[in-house]
Design an enzyme around this catalytic site. Structure first.
Site, PDB file in Angstrom:
ATOM      1  N   ASP A  14       1.042  -1.118   0.292  1.00 50.80           N
ATOM      2  CA  ASP A  14      -0.253   0.214   0.044  1.00 50.80           C
ATOM      3  C   ASP A  14       1.049   0.965   0.206  1.00 50.80           C
ATOM      4  O   ASP A  14       0.865   2.062   0.384  1.00 50.80           O
ATOM      5  CB  ASP A  14      -1.490   0.109   1.396  1.00 50.80           C
ATOM      6  CG  ASP A  14      -2.032  -1.071   1.244  1.00 50.80           C
ATOM      7  OD1 ASP A  14      -2.339  -1.859   0.323  1.00 50.80           O
ATOM      8  OD2 ASP A  14      -1.951  -2.367   2.591  1.00 50.80           O
ATOM      9  N   HIS A  42      -3.720  -2.020  -6.751  1.00 53.36           N
ATOM     10  CA  HIS A  42      -3.718  -0.739  -7.401  1.00 53.36           C
ATOM     11  C   HIS A  42      -4.307   0.392  -7.185  1.00 53.36           C
ATOM     12  O   HIS A  42      -4.681   0.443  -8.741  1.00 53.36           O
ATOM     13  CB  HIS A  42      -1.923  -0.615  -7.978  1.00 53.36           C
ATOM     14  CG  HIS A  42      -0.768  -1.844  -8.112  1.00 53.36           C
ATOM     15  ND1 HIS A  42      -0.562  -2.438  -8.571  1.00 53.36           N
ATOM     16  CD2 HIS A  42      -0.856  -2.007  -6.786  1.00 53.36           C
ATOM     17  CE1 HIS A  42       0.307  -2.959  -8.014  1.00 53.36           C
ATOM     18  NE2 HIS A  42       0.239  -3.048  -6.964  1.00 53.36           N
TER      19      HIS A  42
END
Length: 430
Positions: A14, A42
């Site tokens: 992340d 993503h």
């Protein structure tokens, strides 16, 4: 002469890899995923429009960029087709540019059932998987019994292997986990339907990458998750089931390490983690809540709230060593705006009072206390700033101190979610 550039995460995932891959693919002929599966998430923001990709490489939003899924990626046909359909509904051409290795392992319904049954059985001791079948699919691969994308196009062979696999996995599901069995015919029919759609996209990805390399094309290698989730180098057992570090590039794509020219380590300006596992700098106070709120720290794949904490230079040093990082991209700097003071973890103190480096497994983190260095914060906004000189002096000092502590240059700074909200000090493809 083309360059091969790698973008990977240096923390627990992340970190903001999707935006940076999208930004850099302006210079790339191809983008390749080499590990993980649709457990990745993503997020890309282009002109204010948000797109979340799970399996398809982030270069898909750049016109003319070829997108490749390598042999190291585990492919769930249903998830892939959903993602393709969503992009096509937005007017993004996918099938013409996406190619998938026939050697990529398949994630099928029994992998998902096993993954979820195991997490349920673990109770409070659960690992915190996404429940999407990633681990069981990699298990089948290593046990040399798994089905691969290329098997889809040989119906009789596929059906025979599928029958054996279901006998094996259904025994566990029914007898050990007390869950319903997965139906053979339904699974076979679904797979054969997907085969027709996937066949035009199948390609020897390794051969294609070397063709591009020999032609002098620029290639981007897109990592998923983060270095501290690596099956070998992460906080085991609270890790993913693939090699998220640089070693996974060669095994997952077939491009040898000597061909890699630059490795960009994506690093958040603070630290986050999803799911269980050690997290020495985790904050349980108002500051932690502030970081989570400002940073929109909710998983793009699972929707789970991310745990937030101070920047950890110890784990970044380990990631730099393991990955041979060429340069760092520091993301979400703007989230720190307005904090009076900012802490950086410079070491861990054990029960004997000795300051140590990052341990190699989760149990060894027990009893460790972070050693902090306090720095002044800044009140000015850094959101959307596009030059280093425009940043507040305290922000520049923070960046410089991180470089000193980890021994690697910060080449890119992200100051917002849009691809244009970026400071590029040294371009990886230059």
């Amino acid at each position: 002469m083309g360059k091969n550039v790698v973008v990977l995460g240096t923390q627990w995932g992340d970190e903001g890899k999707g935006k940076i891959v999208d930004l850099l693919t302006e210079h790339a002929a191809a983008v390749v995923r080499y590990q993980g599966g649709h457990n990745a998430g993503h997020t890309l923001v282009i002109n204010g429009e948000k797109t979340v990709l799970h399996l398809i490489p982030s270069g898909i939003l750049r016109e003319g960029v070829q997108c490749l899924i390598g042999n190291g990626v585990v492919v769930a046909p249903d998830a892939l087709m959903r993602e393709i359909t969503k992009l096509e509904e937005k007017g993004v051409p996918v099938r013409e540019r996406l190619r998938i290795s026939p050697a990529a392992p398949l994630i099928l319904s029994y992998h998902v059932a096993l993954d979820q049954a195991r997490e349920k059985a673990r109770g409070e001791a659960k690992i915190g998987t996404t429940g999407r079948g990633i681990g069981p699919a990699y298990e089948d691969k290593v046990a040399r019994r798994g089905l691969r994308v290329g098997d889809l196009f040989h119906r009789e062979r596929f059906a025979a292997k599928l029958g054996e696999l279901l006998d094996y996995h259904n025994f566990q599901l029914v007898n050990y986990y007390k869950e319903p069995a997965i139906d053979f015919q339904q699974t076979l029919d679904e797979c054969m339907a997907y085969a027709e759609q996937l066949k035009p996209m199948m390609l020897d990805v390794t051969a294609e990458l070397h063709n591009l390399r020999r032609a002098g094309k620029d290639i981007m290698f897109e990592g998923a998750q983060g270095s501290l989730l690596d099956i070998d180098h992460g906080t085991y057992p609270y890790v993913t089931s693939s090699n998220t570090t640089a070693g996974g590039i060669s095994t997952g794509s077939g491009v040898g390490p000597m061909y890699l020219d630059y490795i960009l380590g994506i690093t958040k300006a603070y630290t986050t983690r999803v799911g269980s596992g050690p997290f020495p700098t985790e904050l349980f106070d108002e500051t932690g809540a502030t970081l989570a709120k400002r940073g929109h720290e909710f998983g793009s794949t699972t929707g789970r709230a991310r745990r937030c904490g101070w920047f950890d230079a110890v784990i970044l040093r380990r990631a730099i060593d393991v990955n041979s990082i060429s340069g760092i991209c520091l993301t979400k700097l703007d989230v720190l705006d307005g904090l009076e003071t900012i802490n950086i973890c410079v070491g861990y103190k054990n029960e004997n009072g000795a300051v140590i480096d990052a341990p190699s497994d989760a149990d060894s983190y027990i009893g460790l206390e972070p050693v902090y260095e306090e720095m002044p914060g800044w009140s000015e906004s850094t959101l959307g700033v596009k030059t280093l000189e425009e940043l507040p002096q305290a922000a520049r000092d923070y960046i410089k101190r991180i470089e000193e502590l980890v021994g690697a240059p910060i080449d890119i700074i992200s100051t917002g979610p849009d691809r244009n909200e970026t400071i590029v000090l040294r371009h990886p493809f230059a």
